[in-house]
Each structure stands twice: as C-alpha cells, then as structure tokens.
Write a protein that holds these residues in place. Structure first.
Motif, PDB file in Angstrom:
ATOM      1  N   PHE A  57     -21.764   4.048  -2.158  1.00 49.02           N
ATOM      2  CA  PHE A  57     -21.131   3.158  -2.967  1.00 49.02           C
ATOM      3  C   PHE A  57     -19.821   3.785  -3.409  1.00 49.02           C
ATOM      4  N   PRO A  58     -18.740   2.992  -3.571  1.00 52.33           N
ATOM      5  CA  PRO A  58     -17.277   3.302  -3.962  1.00 52.33           C
ATOM      6  C   PRO A  58     -17.161   4.166  -4.943  1.00 52.33           C
ATOM      7  N   LEU A  59     -15.795   4.735  -4.982  1.00 52.89           N
ATOM      8  CA  LEU A  59     -15.378   5.449  -6.122  1.00 52.89           C
ATOM      9  C   LEU A  59     -14.446   4.480  -6.722  1.00 52.89           C
ATOM     10  N   VAL A  60     -14.305   4.279  -8.152  1.00 53.56           N
ATOM     11  CA  VAL A  60     -13.594   3.364  -8.632  1.00 53.56           C
ATOM     12  C   VAL A  60     -12.810   4.164  -9.891  1.00 53.56           C
ATOM     13  N   HIS A  61     -11.415   3.927  -9.738  1.00 52.71           N
ATOM     14  CA  HIS A  61     -10.611   4.659 -10.660  1.00 52.71           C
ATOM     15  C   HIS A  61      -9.922   3.552 -11.464  1.00 52.71           C
ATOM     16  N   ILE A  62     -10.177   3.417 -12.813  1.00 49.28           N
ATOM     17  CA  ILE A  62      -9.371   2.515 -13.827  1.00 49.28           C
ATOM     18  C   ILE A  62      -8.033   3.270 -14.154  1.00 49.28           C
ATOM     19  N   ASP A  63      -7.058   2.923 -13.541  1.00 48.51           N
ATOM     20  CA  ASP A  63      -5.859   3.835 -13.676  1.00 48.51           C
ATOM     21  C   ASP A  63      -4.966   3.313 -14.795  1.00 48.51           C
ATOM     22  N   THR A  64      -4.906   4.035 -15.950  1.00 49.00           N
ATOM     23  CA  THR A  64      -3.952   3.646 -16.998  1.00 49.00           C
ATOM     24  C   THR A  64      -2.513   3.714 -16.791  1.00 49.00           C
ATOM     25  N   GLY A  65      -2.136   4.448 -15.834  1.00 51.52           N
ATOM     26  CA  GLY A  65      -0.670   4.786 -15.747  1.00 51.52           C
ATOM     27  C   GLY A  65       0.098   5.743 -16.363  1.00 51.52           C
ATOM     28  N   HIS A  66      -1.094   6.425 -17.227  1.00 53.30           N
ATOM     29  CA  HIS A  66      -0.567   7.398 -18.012  1.00 53.30           C
ATOM     30  C   HIS A  66      -1.467   9.008 -17.715  1.00 53.30           C
ATOM     31  N   ASN A  67      -1.688   8.990 -16.461  1.00 54.23           N
ATOM     32  CA  ASN A  67      -2.461  10.177 -16.147  1.00 54.23           C
ATOM     33  C   ASN A  67      -1.773  11.570 -15.699  1.00 54.23           C
ATOM     34  N   PHE A  68      -2.453  12.576 -15.505  1.00 47.11           N
ATOM     35  CA  PHE A  68      -1.838  13.802 -15.155  1.00 47.11           C
ATOM     36  C   PHE A  68      -1.689  13.598 -13.689  1.00 47.11           C
ATOM     37  N   GLN A  69      -0.678  14.105 -13.112  1.00 45.15           N
ATOM     38  CA  GLN A  69      -0.264  13.746 -11.619  1.00 45.15           C
ATOM     39  C   GLN A  69      -1.278  14.689 -10.790  1.00 45.15           C
ATOM     40  N   GLU A  70      -1.736  15.950 -11.427  1.00 39.77           N
ATOM     41  CA  GLU A  70      -2.568  16.772 -10.745  1.00 39.77           C
ATOM     42  C   GLU A  70      -3.941  16.220 -10.662  1.00 39.77           C
ATOM     43  N   ALA A  71      -4.248  15.375 -11.419  1.00 37.93           N
ATOM     44  CA  ALA A  71      -5.770  14.847 -11.367  1.00 37.93           C
ATOM     45  C   ALA A  71      -5.644  13.506 -10.396  1.00 37.93           C
ATOM     46  N   LEU A  72      -4.386  12.871 -10.443  1.00 40.35           N
ATOM     47  CA  LEU A  72      -4.252  11.755  -9.271  1.00 40.35           C
ATOM     48  C   LEU A  72      -4.059  12.552  -7.886  1.00 40.35           C
ATOM     49  N   ASP A  73      -3.623  13.521  -7.782  1.00 40.06           N
ATOM     50  CA  ASP A  73      -3.464  14.206  -6.199  1.00 40.06           C
ATOM     51  C   ASP A  73      -4.981  14.364  -5.846  1.00 40.06           C
ATOM     52  N   TYR A  74      -5.608  15.234  -6.793  1.00 40.25           N
ATOM     53  CA  TYR A  74      -6.972  15.520  -6.487  1.00 40.25           C
ATOM     54  C   TYR A  74      -8.005  14.583  -6.206  1.00 40.25           C
ATOM     55  N   ARG A  75      -7.740  13.365  -7.071  1.00 38.97           N
ATOM     56  CA  ARG A  75      -8.763  12.021  -6.645  1.00 38.97           C
ATOM     57  C   ARG A  75      -8.146  11.614  -5.338  1.00 38.97           C
ATOM     58  N   ASP A  76      -7.129  11.317  -4.955  1.00 36.69           N
ATOM     59  CA  ASP A  76      -6.754  10.878  -3.541  1.00 36.69           C
ATOM     60  C   ASP A  76      -7.384  11.996  -2.364  1.00 36.69           C
ATOM     61  N   ALA A  77      -7.070  13.013  -2.683  1.00 35.84           N
ATOM     62  CA  ALA A  77      -7.219  14.218  -1.704  1.00 35.84           C
ATOM     63  C   ALA A  77      -9.063  14.284  -1.688  1.00 35.84           C
ATOM     64  N   MET A  78      -9.716  14.082  -2.613  1.00 37.29           N
ATOM     65  CA  MET A  78     -11.072  14.353  -2.462  1.00 37.29           C
ATOM     66  C   MET A  78     -11.557  12.952  -1.576  1.00 37.29           C
ATOM     67  N   ALA A  79     -11.123  11.895  -2.120  1.00 39.86           N
ATOM     68  CA  ALA A  79     -11.577  10.613  -1.630  1.00 39.86           C
ATOM     69  C   ALA A  79     -11.432  10.638  -0.134  1.00 39.86           C
ATOM     70  N   ALA A  80     -10.478  11.081   0.385  1.00 41.35           N
ATOM     71  CA  ALA A  80     -10.009  11.156   1.812  1.00 41.35           C
ATOM     72  C   ALA A  80     -10.850  12.316   2.688  1.00 41.35           C
TER      73      ALA A  80
END
Length: 302
Positions: free
Chosen positions: A58-81
């Motif tokens: 099943f997919p990973l889904v992120h509801i992005d508020t636009g107020h996120n910590f950049q470290e978490a976003l970078d990790y999200r993208d790296a892990m999914a890849a």
C-alpha cells in the motif's frame, strides 16, 4: 538490554505485524499515513517486516501542511525512494485555495485543523478504506479511547461512544459504503517502547530527534523554533540553545526540549526520566482546550 525486555519488544512487534497482515486481508485500498516522524518510521519498518520479502502493498501518504521541519521532509523522500514505496503527497495549501478556507490567525497559525479537509479529500480521491497511523494510547487521553480498528462514518467523523469490542486480538474491519477505518498498529506501544525498538532494530531517524543548536522563541516556558511560519514580535525573547524534539509536528505547534542527547542511549535515558508525556510537554495546539485532540478527531482528524 535484558532478555525480558527483548521478549517484550518481540511481543509488541509480533502484535503489530499481525495487525498489518489483518489490514492487508480485510481491506481493499489501505494507506499508511507517513510524516517522517519516529512513530510513522517505526510503522514502515514493521510493515516491511510483515510483508518481506515483498514490497509494502500500500502507498505512503503524507498530508503536508506546509509548516513542516525540513529534516522530516528530507527523510520522508529519502526513505520512500530507498524502499521503493509509492509516496502520495497532498498539500493543505492546495485545499485552502480550492475551498477558500480561512487560516488560523495569531502568533502560531497552525494548520492542524485544516489538515482534516485535505485528509478527507485524499481518502475520497483514492477511495482508501483504511488509513494506518502511528497513534499510541500513551500520547493523549483521547487516543486512549480508540480501538485498534477505529471506524469513521461516511463524513469521516469519529464517535468515541461507538467503539467495537476487540477481544483476543480479533479485529472487525467490516464497514458500510462510504465509511473507512483508521488503524493503529502501535496502539499498545509507549514512547519508551518506540525508542527501545528503534535502538534494537538500528532504525535511522531524522537528525532533529537528537541534540542540535537552533534559534528559538521562548513562549510561555516553551521553546519554539524561529521560522517563517511563526509571527515574530518585538517583545519575543530569542535564544540559541541545544535542543532536540520528542515529537515532530508542525513548526507552528511543536516545542523543543533542551537536551545534549546525541545517541539513542542518551535519548532513552532522558525519556525514562521524563515526568511529562511528549505531547504534554511539546505540543502547543493541544493546550487550546482540554479536549482539543478529541474535538479534532470527532471532526475527522487522524
């Protein structure tokens, strides 16, 4: 770590893996809500174990508020890849524009309430019948009212008085058309369990969870990161401290704790000694009212 403790973690892991396999068996279109935080990272690790050697089904889904910590976003993208997972990102900013929603005002304009609209729209867009999340019962008292399979009505709303019994690890995922289920595979875990498991499994985390130096605003005794999302005032006290985060939410509503913990062992020692829950110490939005979380959940929030 004692053999008794390892056996306890193994029992928690086995229960969570069983829940993941029940999700795959009972639902047609589940999704795992993933933010790049420690609990959702643990969920992904457990899901990979549950379905190994195959891919997470099943997919990973992120509801992005636009107020996120950049470290978490970078990790999200790296892990999914790295695990070849399907990643779906939907932005609250887009929902605000499409629905002409009014954003919160004030010093900390959190979008957590608006996040519900984007989540419900995403569920409708992809026809998800189950959304998997990392809520734990020790986080906040409204969480303790949830079952592991928590049914939401066709408006996405939750009624804490209409909870199904879950006896002998038997989970009822039967739903009517339009309904969906929120599933919490780590519901029986504590914050300390998560950290001990992360250490045992050698799971990588975003750097934000460990001690680092950051500019902060001191607000009512809490340390809030200086950012473009927080309204800075001339009376603000700005400090630079060594801190870390116990939980990673929006920058508008997540406070840091002072810490010199650079390793998992040091973080675990701090958590063991802590007298306040992670949300009680670090989540500004839960202080709006005593029932803030429960009110959001009743309206469709995760």
């Amino acid at each position: 770590m004692s053999n008794h403790h390892l056996n306890y973690l193994e029992q928690l892991e086995a229960e969570s893996i069983h829940i993941f396999r029940e999700i795959a068996a009972q639902f047609e279109r589940p999704a795992l809500l993933f933010s790049g935080g420690k609990d959702s990272i643990t969920l992904v690790h457990l899901a990979r174990k549950a379905f190994a050697p195959g891919k997470i089904p099943f997919p990973l889904v992120h509801i992005d508020t636009g107020h996120n910590f950049q470290e978490a976003l970078d990790y999200r993208d790296a892990m999914a890849a790295s695990i070849h997972a399907d990643l779906i990102v939907r932005k609250v900013e887009d929902t605000i524009k499409a629905k002409s929603l009014t954003e919160a005002k004030g010093k900390f304009p959190s979008r957590n309430w608006l996040q519900t609209y984007t989540l419900l729209d995403t569920i409708e867009e992809f026809k998800f019948d189950a959304c998997i999340g990392g809520a734990r019962r020790d986080e906040e008292k409204a969480r303790a009212k949830e079952r592991i399979f928590s049914v939401r009505d066709d408006f996405g709303q939750w009624n804490p008085k209409l909870q199904r019994p879950e006896l002998w690890n038997t989970y009822n995922g039967r739903i009517n058309k339009g309904e969906n289920v929120r599933v919490f595979p780590i519901s029986n875990w504590t914050e300390l369990d998560i950290w001990n498991y992360i250490k045992h499994e050698n799971i990588a985390l975003p750097s934000i969870y460990f001690s680092h130096e950051r500019e902060l605003i001191v607000h009512e005794g809490q340390l809030v990161a200086l950012s473009d999302f927080v309204l800075r005032e001339s009376t603000d006290v700005i400090v630079t401290k060594r801190i870390r985060y116990r939980t990673v939410g929006d920058m508008t509503c997540t406070a840091a704790v002072e810490s010199n913990a650079l390793t998992l062992d040091e973080v675990i020692s701090e958590i063991t000694a802590a007298k306040i829950s992670e949300r009680g110490e670090t989540r500004i939005d839960d202080r709006v009212t005593e029932a803030a979380m429960e009110d959001r959940k009743k309206n469709g929030y995760f």
